[in-house]
Design an enzyme around this catalytic site. Sequence first.
Site, PDB file in Angstrom:
ATOM      1  N   GLU A 191       1.930   8.607   3.757  1.00 16.30           N
ATOM      2  CA  GLU A 191       0.583   8.505   3.211  1.00 16.30           C
ATOM      3  C   GLU A 191       0.685   8.571   1.704  1.00 16.30           C
ATOM      4  O   GLU A 191       1.356   9.440   1.163  1.00 16.30           O
ATOM      5  CB  GLU A 191      -0.256   9.688   3.729  1.00 16.30           C
TER       6      GLU A 191
ATOM      7  N   THR B   7      -1.396   7.414  -2.231  1.00 12.31           N
ATOM      8  CA  THR B   7      -2.687   7.513  -2.902  1.00 12.31           C
ATOM      9  C   THR B   7      -3.691   6.536  -2.314  1.00 12.31           C
ATOM     10  O   THR B   7      -4.876   6.812  -2.240  1.00 12.31           O
ATOM     11  CB  THR B   7      -2.506   7.171  -4.390  1.00 12.31           C
TER      12      THR B   7
ATOM     13  N   GLY C  61      -3.557   4.850   0.737  1.00 14.22           N
ATOM     14  CA  GLY C  61      -3.720   4.680   2.174  1.00 14.22           C
ATOM     15  C   GLY C  61      -2.501   5.116   2.951  1.00 14.22           C
ATOM     16  O   GLY C  61      -1.660   5.859   2.450  1.00 14.22           O
TER      17      GLY C  61
ATOM     18  N   LYS D 230       1.199  -1.280   5.319  1.00 14.42           N
ATOM     19  CA  LYS D 230       0.444  -0.380   4.450  1.00 14.42           C
ATOM     20  C   LYS D 230      -1.033  -0.690   4.604  1.00 14.42           C
ATOM     21  O   LYS D 230      -1.460  -1.822   4.353  1.00 14.42           O
ATOM     22  CB  LYS D 230       0.909  -0.635   3.019  1.00 14.42           C
TER      23      LYS D 230
ATOM     24  N   ASP E  48       3.973   2.546 -11.698  1.00 16.19           N
ATOM     25  CA  ASP E  48       3.994   3.792 -10.925  1.00 16.19           C
ATOM     26  C   ASP E  48       5.370   4.015 -10.299  1.00 16.19           C
ATOM     27  O   ASP E  48       5.470   4.411  -9.139  1.00 16.19           O
ATOM     28  CB  ASP E  48       2.905   3.737  -9.840  1.00 16.19           C
TER      29      ASP E  48
HETATM   30  N1  LIG Z   1       8.512  -0.901   2.916  1.00 13.23           N
HETATM   31  C1  LIG Z   1       8.625   0.374   3.258  1.00 13.23           C
HETATM   32  N2  LIG Z   1       9.536   0.753   4.190  1.00 13.23           N
HETATM   33  C2  LIG Z   1       9.656   2.056   4.538  1.00 13.23           C
HETATM   34  N3  LIG Z   1       8.939   3.047   4.002  1.00 13.23           N
HETATM   35  C3  LIG Z   1       8.031   2.736   3.071  1.00 13.23           C
HETATM   36  C4  LIG Z   1       7.814   1.390   2.651  1.00 13.23           C
HETATM   37  N4  LIG Z   1       6.862   1.397   1.690  1.00 13.23           N
HETATM   38  C5  LIG Z   1       6.491   2.673   1.533  1.00 13.23           C
HETATM   39  N5  LIG Z   1       7.195   3.486   2.348  1.00 13.23           N
HETATM   40  C6  LIG Z   1       7.121   4.940   2.441  1.00 13.23           C
HETATM   41  O1  LIG Z   1       5.830   5.328   2.861  1.00 13.23           O
HETATM   42  C7  LIG Z   1       5.479   6.549   2.222  1.00 13.23           C
HETATM   43  C8  LIG Z   1       4.133   6.392   1.571  1.00 13.23           C
HETATM   44  O2  LIG Z   1       4.249   5.355   0.626  1.00 13.23           O
HETATM   45  P1  LIG Z   1       3.131   5.010  -0.409  1.00 13.23           P
HETATM   46  O3  LIG Z   1       3.682   3.973  -1.307  1.00 13.23           O
HETATM   47  O4  LIG Z   1       1.851   4.738   0.269  1.00 13.23           O
HETATM   48  O5  LIG Z   1       2.907   6.350  -1.139  1.00 13.23           O
HETATM   49  P2  LIG Z   1       3.733   7.083  -2.233  1.00 13.23           P
HETATM   50  O6  LIG Z   1       4.653   6.132  -2.931  1.00 13.23           O
HETATM   51  O7  LIG Z   1       4.353   8.257  -1.594  1.00 13.23           O
HETATM   52  O8  LIG Z   1       2.586   7.540  -3.177  1.00 13.23           O
HETATM   53  P3  LIG Z   1       1.583   6.644  -4.058  1.00 13.23           P
HETATM   54  O9  LIG Z   1       0.734   5.846  -3.146  1.00 13.23           O
HETATM   55  O10 LIG Z   1       0.840   7.675  -4.781  1.00 13.23           O
HETATM   56  O11 LIG Z   1       2.410   5.770  -4.945  1.00 13.23           O
HETATM   57  C9  LIG Z   1       6.627   6.880   1.271  1.00 13.23           C
HETATM   58  O12 LIG Z   1       7.495   7.780   1.929  1.00 13.23           O
HETATM   59  C10 LIG Z   1       7.326   5.584   1.087  1.00 13.23           C
HETATM   60  O13 LIG Z   1       8.704   5.772   0.785  1.00 13.23           O
END
Ligand SMILES: Nc1ncnc2c1ncn2[C@@H]1O[C@H](COP(=O)(O)OP(=O)(O)OP(=O)(O)O)[C@@H](O)[C@H]1O
Length: 469
Positions: free
Chosen positions: A36, A38, A40, A60, A159
Amino acid sequence: MGDGNAVNNRGGATNSSNSEKPEWLQQYNLIGKIGEGTYGLVFLAKTKSPANRGKSIAIKKFKQSKDGDGVSPTAIREIMLLREISHENVVKLVNVHINHADMSLYLAFDYAEHDLYEIIRHHRDKVNNMINQYTVKSLLWQLLNGLNYLHSNWIVHRDLKPSNILVMGEGDEHGVVKIADFGLARIYQAPLKPLSDNGVVVTIWYRAPELLLGGKHYTSAVDMWAVGCIFAELLTLKPLFQGAEAKSTPNPFQLDQLDKIFKVLGHPTLEKWPTLASLPHWAQDIQHIQAHKYDNAGLHTAVPLSPKSAPFDLLSKMLEYDPRKRITAAQALEHEYFRLEPLPGRNALVPSQPGEKVINYPTRPVDTNTDFEGTTSLQPPPPMQSGNSGGMAGPHGVNRSAPRPMHMGMQRMQPQGMAAYNLSSQAGMGGMNPGIPMPRGVPHQQQNLRRKEPSGMGTGYPPQQKSRR
Ligand SMILES: Nc1ncnc2c1ncn2[C@@H]1O[C@H](COP(=O)(O)OP(=O)(O)OP(=O)(O)O)[C@@H](O)[C@H]1O
């Protein structure tokens, strides 16, 4: 958008029977929630199509904005541009879906088993040893390589942080870095303005000083500052500048974060950074920012590097105060550090020396009880279709011995299953070519593999609650 670029116009996604699912969702088996952020939730799904059966996909789901105004045409245009982005070190956006019923947006990406947040945490909290030099260098080189590509395409990430830097698990792309979340910050006006407060902390630790001082321009230099912070974190396993976040107003002045930076790097000066005077907080907050006297502790006190070494030189160039003087990704790739042994390689996760122990990084915990709506049900997950599970009994290999402090349904994928999932998905990446370093500046298709794959992966550790990623 979606398969065949058709915009789907049916109802919301559910975890129930196929007939209630929107058409686009029927091409996936939803396995569960993996994270999860910021904006979703992120889910793990498997593709059903015969050509790519069982391929892991990260979907996502973006939350609605507070005003419920859905996905703007500008956002859609931006997202469609992101589909054109293709580089080995940038995560592939494979599909875009819009649920017109509630105007929720789903982006489907190639799935990566690891990320730097978890790799760093594993070394710090579990195995209690440093990340080997070869791995640090290979991770950094690939991160810069992906970033150089994005910057060349006028995309500033905005970011970058360890959880957005993914690393592929077992398969042909094992140990390959993939930058995630690029371009989304612009679409959603982040990182300064999360859509709603879901308890996920937006980290400010990687934010460049020009932004902290009120600068409004996101240049590629803000990404390079973040890379510097991440490089230092890979070396020490601790965030370099761990400021406490001010949350009083929607976009508050982050004095503590600046304080942490100044304590290590010293006070910025107009002499070294002439445009400093035009930054709003520098001018406004004279009492806090300009009057406070900092002893220049020096970067060498924060990282275990000799000030005369090549990695130290590269790091200081990434952490240059003046964004106009900060090293670019293209320049960094040419830095001497990457020409010294150990040379960086394509599989960053192999041991640095023959005979050195392979580190079995834990696979991602999967919450199988949360559906696409984010609703938690206590129903058992549906059985995996035959052929998808790589011989596992359950849908994704339950680690039965591991406690589950996070969610009732949190489970980890078992590595033997992942090997099977990855087989069909990584065609055309070339064979292994141990011992050959990655050439600089060549298209990724031509890059050679450096080392042999490790012989196997072990089981993971129990998942832990993460409030800051
Ligand atoms: N393509 C992907 N494959 C596997 N895991 C993923 C992928 N994209 C994102 N994640 C994982 O999902 C989780 C949430 O990712 P997300 O990018 O939504 O949030 P974040 O990077 O933790 O925070 P923010 O949204 O604030 O940047 C994280 O652990 C991220 O490593």
